[in-house]
Design an enzyme around this catalytic site. Structure first.
Site, mmCIF file in Angstrom:
data_model
loop_
_atom_site.group_PDB
_atom_site.id
_atom_site.type_symbol
_atom_site.label_atom_id
_atom_site.label_comp_id
_atom_site.label_asym_id
_atom_site.label_seq_id
_atom_site.Cartn_x
_atom_site.Cartn_y
_atom_site.Cartn_z
ATOM 1 C CE LYS A 125 6.294 3.765 -6.924
ATOM 2 N NZ LYS A 125 5.586 4.603 -5.932
ATOM 3 C CE1 TYR A 126 7.819 -6.649 -0.010
ATOM 4 C CE2 TYR A 126 5.749 -6.127 1.100
ATOM 5 C CZ TYR A 126 6.823 -6.970 0.914
ATOM 6 O OH TYR A 126 6.920 -8.124 1.624
#
Length: 310
Positions: A125-126
């Site tokens: 997600k980062y």
């Protein structure tokens, strides 16, 4: 110059603030109310500090450039919406407000992890959020005649980094002469760049942005340009620390979708800004050893490497 730094209490942000203040710049630091300020205690009387939660009142100052270092990795259980808010919505809002206040330069600290496939393990997600912001910010800069400079950092290390970070954690365990440490085979190739070289790169990029009349978008990769295996780097830490720890390479498997090779293409940085690496690998490791020895810190037994050193 008057420079706004987001994430000023973090590893990169604090080193950057100290460097720029000592170079004669005025610095405005932006942080969360919950952020620990120990990394900037020595310069707290020489910078203006604001909390994100209090709004954007700091934009009333005349600011020459924004350096965005704040980020959310998502390694503390944050929801996807929180990661997107921190890594996309907040910096994009800041960029829009900065443009409205006639701040014409926005420098974004990105990461070599963005070279990874979208399914790169726990940073999934980062990585996606960083890529989304980059694309939006690039378009915004080009359409609104605002300079957006993306700075992709290779494997940055140095004194004062978080205990949970790979190099700090390994070094602390070596200094404590932990009996045995398990590693992957260690054949991942990285470009290890010391934080002092990184802040020098930002200094050169600021000068470039101020004096350049070129396009509104630039992308710089910051690294030494030297490829080193994790195994060789760890062996050097082991040697310089005179550790008695037994190293067990190959005991752990690689992460899913592991990045096996990453090295900066720093020609653009060198040619356009005049930057050069000034900290050797030996000097860089010794700076960490000196820092940890002086603090006599213990190992954080709840670090992200409890399941083994990767």
């Amino acid at each position: 110059m008057k420079i706004l730094i987001t994430g000023v209490t973090g590893f990169l942000g604090s080193h950057l603030a100290k460097y720029l203040i000592e170079a004669g710049h005025s610095v405005i630091g932006l942080k969360r109310k919950s952020s620990l300020t120990s990394k900037i205690d020595l310069i707290s009387d020489r910078l203006q500090l604001f909390d994100i939660e209090d709004g954007l009142e700091f934009l009333s100052f005349e600011i020459d450039a924004v350096i965005h270092t704040a980020t959310c990795y998502g390694n503390k259980g944050e929801a996807a919406s929180e990661i997107l808010s921190s890594n996309v919505i907040f910096p994009l809002t800041l960029m829009e407000k900065a443009k409205a206040k006639n701040i014409h330069t926005f420098i974004n600290a990105s990461t070599f992890f963005c070279k990874a496939a979208d399914d790169y393990g726990y940073l999934n997600k980062y990585i996606k959020s960083k890529k989304i912001f980059h694309d939006f910010a690039k378009s915004f800069g080009e359409l609104n005649e605002m300079k957006f400079i993306n700075v992709s950092l290779e494997h940055m290390y140095g004194p004062g980094d978080a205990d949970s970070k790979f190099i700090t954690d390994v070094t602390k365990r070596f200094l404590r002469h932990q009996a045995v440490m398990d590693f992957t085979p260690g054949n991942q190739i990285r470009d290890f760049v010391h934080v002092d070289d990184v802040v020098f790169a930002f200094d050169r990029i600021l000068h470039y942005a101020k004096n350049s009349v070129e396009e509104n978008y630039a992308d710089f990769e910051v690294g030494t340009g030297t490829a080193t295996s994790i195994k060789d780097f760890v062996n050097m830490i082991h040697s310089l620390s005179k550790s008695k720890t037994e190293m067990n390479f190959g005991a752990l498997s690689y992460r899913s979708s592991e990045i096996m090779y990453s090295k900066a293409n720093n020609e653009n940085l060198i040619v356009k800004t005049g930057w050069s690496s000034r900290v050797s690998m030996t000097e860089g490791i010794q700076s960490i050893l000196s820092d940890l020895t002086s603090k006599n810190t213990s190992i954080d037994k709840k670090s992200c490497f409890d399941r083994g050193i990767r």
